[in-house]
Design an enzyme around this catalytic site. Sequence first.
Site, PDB file in Angstrom:
ATOM      1  N   GLY A  93       0.795  -1.220   0.000  1.00 50.65           N
ATOM      2  CA  GLY A  93       0.000   0.000   0.000  1.00 50.65           C
ATOM      3  C   GLY A  93       0.828   1.270   0.000  1.00 50.65           C
ATOM      4  O   GLY A  93       0.448   2.265  -0.615  1.00 50.65           O
ATOM      5  N   HIS A 124      -7.103  -2.971  -3.513  1.00 48.60           N
ATOM      6  CA  HIS A 124      -7.843  -1.752  -3.160  1.00 48.60           C
ATOM      7  C   HIS A 124      -6.901  -0.650  -2.713  1.00 48.60           C
ATOM      8  O   HIS A 124      -7.241   0.527  -2.751  1.00 48.60           O
ATOM      9  CB  HIS A 124      -8.875  -2.047  -2.061  1.00 48.60           C
ATOM     10  CG  HIS A 124      -8.306  -2.054  -0.679  1.00 48.60           C
ATOM     11  ND1 HIS A 124      -8.609  -1.089   0.246  1.00 48.60           N
ATOM     12  CD2 HIS A 124      -7.430  -2.881  -0.090  1.00 48.60           C
ATOM     13  CE1 HIS A 124      -7.960  -1.341   1.364  1.00 48.60           C
ATOM     14  NE2 HIS A 124      -7.239  -2.427   1.186  1.00 48.60           N
ATOM     15  N   ARG A 125      -5.722  -1.019  -2.237  1.00 46.37           N
ATOM     16  CA  ARG A 125      -4.756  -0.006  -1.809  1.00 46.37           C
ATOM     17  C   ARG A 125      -3.429  -0.117  -2.533  1.00 46.37           C
ATOM     18  O   ARG A 125      -2.702   0.850  -2.650  1.00 46.37           O
ATOM     19  CB  ARG A 125      -4.539  -0.102  -0.303  1.00 46.37           C
ATOM     20  CG  ARG A 125      -3.861  -1.372   0.161  1.00 46.37           C
ATOM     21  CD  ARG A 125      -3.854  -1.463   1.688  1.00 46.37           C
ATOM     22  NE  ARG A 125      -3.045  -2.566   2.203  1.00 46.37           N
ATOM     23  CZ  ARG A 125      -3.397  -3.837   2.208  1.00 46.37           C
ATOM     24  NH1 ARG A 125      -4.554  -4.195   1.690  1.00 46.37           N
ATOM     25  NH2 ARG A 125      -2.610  -4.762   2.716  1.00 46.37           N
ATOM     26  N   ASP A 182       5.475  -3.629   6.370  1.00 46.13           N
ATOM     27  CA  ASP A 182       4.222  -3.684   7.109  1.00 46.13           C
ATOM     28  C   ASP A 182       4.343  -4.419   8.436  1.00 46.13           C
ATOM     29  O   ASP A 182       3.361  -4.906   8.960  1.00 46.13           O
ATOM     30  CB  ASP A 182       3.137  -4.343   6.250  1.00 46.13           C
ATOM     31  CG  ASP A 182       3.501  -5.768   5.885  1.00 46.13           C
ATOM     32  OD1 ASP A 182       4.594  -6.223   6.275  1.00 46.13           O
ATOM     33  OD2 ASP A 182       2.701  -6.433   5.217  1.00 46.13           O
ATOM     34  N   CYS A 227      16.270   4.915  18.096  1.00 50.95           N
ATOM     35  CA  CYS A 227      16.398   6.035  19.023  1.00 50.95           C
ATOM     36  C   CYS A 227      15.024   6.358  19.613  1.00 50.95           C
ATOM     37  O   CYS A 227      14.895   6.682  20.786  1.00 50.95           O
ATOM     38  CB  CYS A 227      16.924   7.276  18.313  1.00 50.95           C
ATOM     39  SG  CYS A 227      18.605   7.148  17.724  1.00 50.95           S
ATOM     40  N   CYS A 241      -2.940  -4.821   8.832  1.00 53.67           N
ATOM     41  CA  CYS A 241      -4.026  -4.468   7.907  1.00 53.67           C
ATOM     42  C   CYS A 241      -5.029  -5.609   7.766  1.00 53.67           C
ATOM     43  O   CYS A 241      -6.226  -5.384   7.644  1.00 53.67           O
ATOM     44  CB  CYS A 241      -3.460  -4.111   6.537  1.00 53.67           C
ATOM     45  SG  CYS A 241      -2.477  -2.603   6.560  1.00 53.67           S
ATOM     46  N   CYS A 302      22.720   3.586  16.041  1.00 53.11           N
ATOM     47  CA  CYS A 302      23.358   4.770  15.447  1.00 53.11           C
ATOM     48  C   CYS A 302      24.115   5.593  16.480  1.00 53.11           C
ATOM     49  O   CYS A 302      24.530   6.710  16.200  1.00 53.11           O
ATOM     50  CB  CYS A 302      22.331   5.639  14.728  1.00 53.11           C
ATOM     51  SG  CYS A 302      21.202   6.507  15.832  1.00 53.11           S
ATOM     52  N   CYS A 470     -14.690 -18.569  15.071  1.00 53.73           N
ATOM     53  CA  CYS A 470     -14.140 -17.233  14.834  1.00 53.73           C
ATOM     54  C   CYS A 470     -13.666 -17.221  13.384  1.00 53.73           C
ATOM     55  O   CYS A 470     -14.136 -18.018  12.578  1.00 53.73           O
ATOM     56  CB  CYS A 470     -13.030 -16.893  15.823  1.00 53.73           C
ATOM     57  SG  CYS A 470     -11.555 -17.879  15.644  1.00 53.73           S
TER      58      CYS A 470
END
Lengths: 512, 99
Positions: A93, A124-125, A182, A227, A241, A302, A470
Amino acid sequence: MSAEDELTRLRAQNAQLQRELDRLRGSGALQQSAPDAANGAAATATPSWDGLQHGLNKEQIARYSRQIVLHSFGVQAQAKLCRGSVLIVGAGGLGSPAALYLAAAGVGRLGIVDKDSVELSNIHRQIIHREADVGVHKAVSAAQSCRALNSSIQVEVHCEGFTPANAVQLVRQYDVVVDASDNAPTRYLISDACCAVGRPLVSGAAIGTDGQLTVYCHGADGPCYRCLFPEAPAAGNCARCVDAGVLGVVPGVIGTLQALEAVKLLSGIGEPMSRRLLVIDCAAGRFHSVKLRAKSASCVSCGTSPAITAASLPSYDYAAFTGQAAANDAAPKPLQLIAREDRITPAELQQRWVAGPCCTARHWQGCVRGRASVLRYLYKLAAECPSSLPAPARLPGCRIASQPDCVVLDVRPAEQFNICHLPGALHAPFKHFDRHLDQVKGRLAAAAAAAGPATSGSSQDDPPPLYVVCRRGNDSQRAVARLRELGIRHGVDVVGGMEGWAAEVDPSFPTY
Amino acid sequence: MVKVRLEFSGGLDLLFGNQKAVEADIPQQSGHQLTVAEAMAWARDNLLTDRPELFMKGSSVRPGVLVLLNDTDWELCGELDALVADGDRVTFISTLHGG
């Protein structure tokens, strides 16, 4: 071979050929006149005109003229873009608009990293992919779109994904890195690799209707991801997502802004979003930027004496650090949380409740009265439905939940329950499961009453069947366990959830 | 009482009854100025509707949450000890990973 198999085979073949083509292009075995001539400031013929040593050719000047004539951009900035390179980690996306805009803007060399293939639910994205690309490797599909948009740039495909093993070597090949990934482990990995090699990182993220954007590892005091977040969030705190949903335009906005930041970094114009975080709330229509800390001297990536270096990074365990694999959109691992005998597969459930090929809705309505009566039902079937009868349309088990003497408890979130559920299923979202206990008890009592005198007298010993579902079968096990704690001890979990139901019993049941 | 605007972003609003911002009157101990730590604890005790472990870990925010005082990273203002005055804004932003 079915048409679908054929399509799958052709797509695989296509992806393979594309990879071969990319390999040949990368090795220089193919002479690509267009990109090389256009990009090489090295147009060999002596031109009849002179510019300010920008190296752009006539085609490039025409093509990018609208930003070249821009006062705050100009020909030198464009020349830097054309000489520059960007690595885009993730062709999803965020990566879709980022890659398209960077290709369109004339960035000389783009690298696209991904390891997944395009799915219909991505499009869709992930607007860089087309319907015809479903099944095609995302990096390959994205590269095709970029080349179609601008044939004068080089697009490199990295299909193996971004891993500790290849991270440093990949980042080293590019000027700017765009984090369009992601998941948390990959975000730490990208940031570490950019710190180790010294590349600025344009980081974007989006979920639901929220988005965030910043630039890491830039300038003298720009912080890195570590950091800001030295300690990784727990795996359970990272919405994905695939579970939480995302409005397609939102990553589009953030990915577009990432392209903008990459253009600014490459060309040297504007003020990069280093030490600033842009927070967008697309639902409210609010863009808001906040001030971030400087880099930390004690940062392991860093800081002044980093523990994570180009040499040590490949052996760093990102899965252990973040407590999650870099698995992104993939389905969570099916877990076995409760005893196997407290679970039933969709096929078994179908067998138990819609007993045979002779089952019709009428038989169902008329005969089946609770678990105790299945046997009676089968006897009746044997008597009434000789095998010579044509098999009527098989009931896909959709009646299970609407049977008054059987309870199906669906524990998915409302957004998912609203898409599709078994008729009559009782909705008790797992998130606030206990709040629904009274409803569950009420439904069980009603079912016991509906089961009639045959079972109502002994409803304590033989309570109405209770099946818990579920999306995929993990939360439903947790719900069965919770029911037990709450004193309802006979709940049975449906293995694989509604996805399993769709796969094993009712292919017409929507999956998402 | 200190009038503070508490803001929740990046999904944290879901833990606070879907409220993205709350105008709060937070009591302070006499003689002491309110700190971010106290404001945070007050929000947890008075506004949080869901799963406190997603908001705090020990006496600080959970990993992955940025805290801002008037749009500035709290690390630049003293973190937990940063002082909060009337009219200030304390923002909690959960970092996002999706893409």
